[in-house]
Design an enzyme around this catalytic site. Structure first.
Site, PDB file in Angstrom:
ATOM      1  N   ASP A 299     -24.881  74.430 -56.153  1.00 48.59           N
ATOM      2  CA  ASP A 299     -24.460  75.805 -56.412  1.00 48.59           C
ATOM      3  C   ASP A 299     -24.625  76.659 -55.162  1.00 48.59           C
ATOM      4  OD1 ASP A 299     -23.342  77.818 -57.876  1.00 48.59           O
ATOM      5  OD2 ASP A 299     -25.214  78.459 -58.795  1.00 48.59           O
TER       6      ASP A 299
ATOM      7  N   LYS B 297     -39.124  85.271 -65.083  1.00 49.13           N
ATOM      8  CA  LYS B 297     -39.581  84.941 -66.433  1.00 49.13           C
ATOM      9  C   LYS B 297     -38.448  84.262 -67.178  1.00 49.13           C
ATOM     10  CE  LYS B 297     -40.574  87.684 -70.213  1.00 49.13           C
ATOM     11  NZ  LYS B 297     -41.024  88.977 -70.703  1.00 49.13           N
TER      12      LYS B 297
ATOM     13  N   TYR C 104     -30.496  83.424 -68.260  1.00 46.37           N
ATOM     14  CA  TYR C 104     -31.653  82.780 -68.853  1.00 46.37           C
ATOM     15  C   TYR C 104     -32.984  83.278 -68.296  1.00 46.37           C
ATOM     16  CZ  TYR C 104     -32.862  79.589 -65.008  1.00 46.37           C
ATOM     17  OH  TYR C 104     -33.290  79.066 -63.827  1.00 46.37           O
ATOM     18  N   ALA C 105     -32.946  84.296 -67.456  1.00 47.12           N
ATOM     19  CA  ALA C 105     -34.207  84.759 -66.888  1.00 47.12           C
ATOM     20  C   ALA C 105     -34.194  86.251 -66.592  1.00 47.12           C
ATOM     21  CB  ALA C 105     -34.502  83.996 -65.614  1.00 47.12           C
ATOM     22  N   VAL C 106     -35.384  86.812 -66.565  1.00 46.72           N
ATOM     23  CA  VAL C 106     -35.563  88.188 -66.104  1.00 46.72           C
ATOM     24  C   VAL C 106     -36.398  88.109 -64.844  1.00 46.72           C
ATOM     25  CG1 VAL C 106     -36.365  90.488 -66.710  1.00 46.72           C
ATOM     26  CG2 VAL C 106     -35.670  88.907 -68.501  1.00 46.72           C
ATOM     27  N   VAL C 107     -36.024  88.861 -63.826  1.00 47.85           N
ATOM     28  CA  VAL C 107     -36.785  88.787 -62.580  1.00 47.85           C
ATOM     29  C   VAL C 107     -37.551  90.084 -62.362  1.00 47.85           C
ATOM     30  CG1 VAL C 107     -36.654  88.485 -60.093  1.00 47.85           C
ATOM     31  CG2 VAL C 107     -35.152  87.176 -61.570  1.00 47.85           C
TER      32      VAL C 107
ATOM     33  N   GLU D 215     -31.601  90.778 -64.193  1.00 48.27           N
ATOM     34  CA  GLU D 215     -31.599  89.986 -65.411  1.00 48.27           C
ATOM     35  C   GLU D 215     -30.405  89.055 -65.399  1.00 48.27           C
ATOM     36  OE1 GLU D 215     -32.332  92.204 -68.907  1.00 48.27           O
ATOM     37  OE2 GLU D 215     -32.365  90.412 -70.158  1.00 48.27           O
ATOM     38  N   GLY D 216     -30.626  87.836 -65.745  1.00 51.60           N
ATOM     39  CA  GLY D 216     -29.530  86.870 -65.771  1.00 51.60           C
ATOM     40  C   GLY D 216     -29.413  86.232 -67.126  1.00 51.60           C
TER      41      GLY D 216
END
Lengths: 341, 295
Positions: A133, A41, A22-25, A19-20
């Site tokens: 990045d 997501k 802005y997203a969930v993997v 989980e980051g």
């Protein structure tokens, strides 16, 4: 519409792997072929600011780029208000490999990773895309050993740097950020990514981050301590950059004092990635033609590269974990930032 | 894989757009597309946005109506969403609140024009000047527009299959003009450039490859300025740029239809149909009228 539903049904989410900001993997697979994929997501609605810029960049650029050393965007679909990116599933990244002390890297291994990184990067640059990045944990490793550049959340296209758009200097994770960005340069080009490649190259040899500063100012100091303070001749005009600060004079020390085991070609390539003047810094294409890649030993075949044993596998897939502060930093305007500095 | 994924509309989509399937007449659809694009352009100018972002927004907007009917989404909302998304795509994001305020001004002004003109038609009172009443910071109208904006952005992405790449023909056209040796002919680059801008209000960007659009604008310019170019049937000048005469004339037709004089009633109708609610109401009325005349 129907197409989207059809797409949605063809991918099955299995387990959450990360989980980051802005997203969930999730790990997932194709319903019919069983092909393993990573489903990212994107959370929206939370910020109420529409779709996140990083997500839009990622979709925009990955839709265009197809290269063995760039992560493949297999599909995109949306469910309710979420955006889902279906990406190639890759089980580890270069950071995990570097941190795994059970392996010794041969010079040929390092050459192989470098070659794959430069190939992927050259392809991005050739298509007028800056990654912005690059760092070991954005270089993912496939099960067959292929290295793939991932995370295009900060990427953008660039044009002629002279009259072109101003771009933000708040990009690239600090340890991999070139001095021109640390000094607040707003017109830059592919050279920024090449500096990152240099720091990754050094990290592969040292097994620890080469220049790890704990603040932007400290980062500049760390760079100058390692490579010497640039003179006006080496980097014309750098004292005129917006955020320039005089850090003091540090002497130049030859790279071979630290990189004792590196070949002369390797040191030459490294030095060319660390040329202060961005216009003279080596490009990805020149890098690929550097004698380093033609000297012995030949690069290791990707399938024979050191791999992380499954038990020590730390994180199966890296979510974009450029730090929260990076995200907010980008959003604050340039002037606000400069006032703070 | 599927027609939706292709950035150009399929023959079937062109022949029968989703709006036409819902009973919206062709000329109304064309005028609504043009009006939606004008709103995008006006909003962009008020926001001091880059022309690239405005152009991209208009292309996305045009593409959208080949996969969705105007009965489902209003052209006002979608134009706003397209401009918001395009601004992000072109790396010059705008603030939601600014965009919403600007659209609110534009739409209020349109409503005002409508109201005063219908009054003027009825009574002979002089029309009141337009006065904009800004929304309060937490007004419901703002939140409604914001919701519509978020939905619109997502719908564009979703229905276009996330194909949001837009190539604009400006640079290509200038190169073509140079190749044809017309760069220094007075009026040619400016006029052709203007046609390219105007063609953003037509669906051509979603139908033809962008080099053909560039050729068509040069073609139209040269006809207008009466500049002869080689047109021998064996090797006409446009064949150099791989364009077909049929496509060129079709694009010219789309562009020229924009300049067709409209009656006051036509202009007002288009302005009134900005929201899907009004459009649906109008469609129902049209249908009833048709039924009545039949029965």
């Amino acid at each position: 519409m129907e197409l989207n539903d059809q797409t949605m049904r063809s991918w099955i989410k299995e387990a959450k792997v990360g989980e980051g900001t802005y997203a969930v993997v999730y790990r997932g697979r194709h319903a019919v072929t069983g092909r393993p994929v990573a489903i990212k997501k994107i959370k929206i609605g939370q910020f109420k600011d529409g779709l996140d810029m990083s997500a839009i960049r990622e979709v925009k650029y990955l839709r265009e780029l197809q290269h063995p050393n760039v992560i493949e965007l297999v599909d995109v679909f949306s469910a309710k208000t979420n955006l889902n990116l279906v990406l190639e599933f890759l089980d580890s990244d270069l950071e995990v490999v570097i941190k795994d002390r059970s392996h010794v890297f041969l010079p040929a291994d390092i050459k192989s990773w470098m070659a794959m990184t430069l190939r992927g990067l050259e392809f991005c640059h050739r298509n007028w895309i800056l990654h912005r990045d690059l760092k070991p944990n954005n270089l993912l490793i496939a099960s067959d050993g292929q290295l793939k550049i991932a995370d295009f959340g900060l990427a953008r296209d660039f044009a002629d740097p002279n009259p072109g758009f101003k771009m933000t200097w708040q990009v690239i994770t600090r340890w991999y950020r070139p001095p021109e960005l640390l000094f607040g340069c707003r017109h830059y080009s592919t050279a920024v990514d090449m500096w990152s490649v240099g720091t990754i190259f050094a990290e592969l040899m040292l097994r620890v981050p080469y220049m790890a500063g704990d603040s932007d100012l400290d980062q500049i100091k760390t760079i100058f301590r390692a490579l010497g303070t640039p003179t006006e001749e080496e980097w014309p005009g750098h004292t005129k950059l917006p955020n320039y600060v005089n850090i003091g004079q540090f002497p130049k020390s030859p790279l071979n004092l630290l990189f004792t085991a590196a070949s002369s070609e390797a040191l030459d390539l490294l030095a060319k990635c660390f040329i202060y003047e961005p216009r003279r810094r080596i490009t990805a294409k020149e890098g690929l033609h550097h004698p380093y890649f033609f000297a012995l030993p030949h690069p290791t075949h990707p399938s024979k590269l050191p791999k992380v044993a499954p038990t020590t596998k730390a994180k199966p897939l890296q979510v974009d974990d450029y730090e929260d502060d990076m995200q907010t930093e980008i959003k604050t305007t340039y002037r606000e930032k400069r006032d703070k500095v | 894989m599927s027609v939706i994924l292709s950035p150009l509309a399929s023959l079937q989509q062109i022949a029968n757009t989703p709006s036409r399937e819902d009973g919206i007449p062709e000329d109304i659809e064309e005028d609504l597309r043009a009006y939606g694009c004008k709103l995008i352009q006006q909003a962009g100018i008020l926001l001091k946005q880059n022309q690239v972002a405005m152009a991209t927004a208009q292309v996305l907007f045009q593409r959208f109506w080949f996969v969705t009917s105007m009965k489902q989404f209003g052209i006002g909302d979608m134009g706003m969403g397209a401009l918001y998304l395009a601004s992000k795509l072109e790396e010059c994001p705008i603030r939601m609140r600014d965009l919403i305020n600007v659209y609110d001004v534009l739409l209020s002004r349109a409503r005002h024009t409508l109201a005063t003109s219908s009054v003027a038609a009825g009574a002979s009172s002089s029309p009141t000047p337009f006065h904009y009443e800004p929304m309060s910071y937490f007004s419901q109208r703002f939140y409604d527009l914001k919701d519509a904006l978020v939905v619109a952005e997502m719908q564009i992405l979703k229905r276009l299959g996330f194909n949001v790449q837009v190539q604009l023909p400006y640079g290509t056209m200038i190169n073509y003009i140079r190749v044809l040796g017309l760069a220094d002919v007075e009026g040619v680059p400016q006029k052709a450039w203007g046609y390219l801008n105007d063609s953003l209000q037509t669906p051509v960007y979603a139908i033809y490859p962008f080099p053909t659009i560039a050729v068509a604008c040069i073609f139209l310019t040269c006809r207008q300025l009466q500049i002869p170019l080689p047109e021998e049937p064996s090797h006409p000048w446009w064949s150099l740029f791989d364009a077909e005469l049929e496509d060129i004339t079709s694009i010219c037709g789309y562009i020229l239809r924009l300049y067709r004089p409209r009656s006051e009633a036509e202009k007002q109708l288009v302005m009134a149909l900005v929201s899907k609610k009004e459009l649906r109401k109008w469609l129902d009325m049209e249908q009833q009228a048709a039924n009545r005349s039949r029965g």
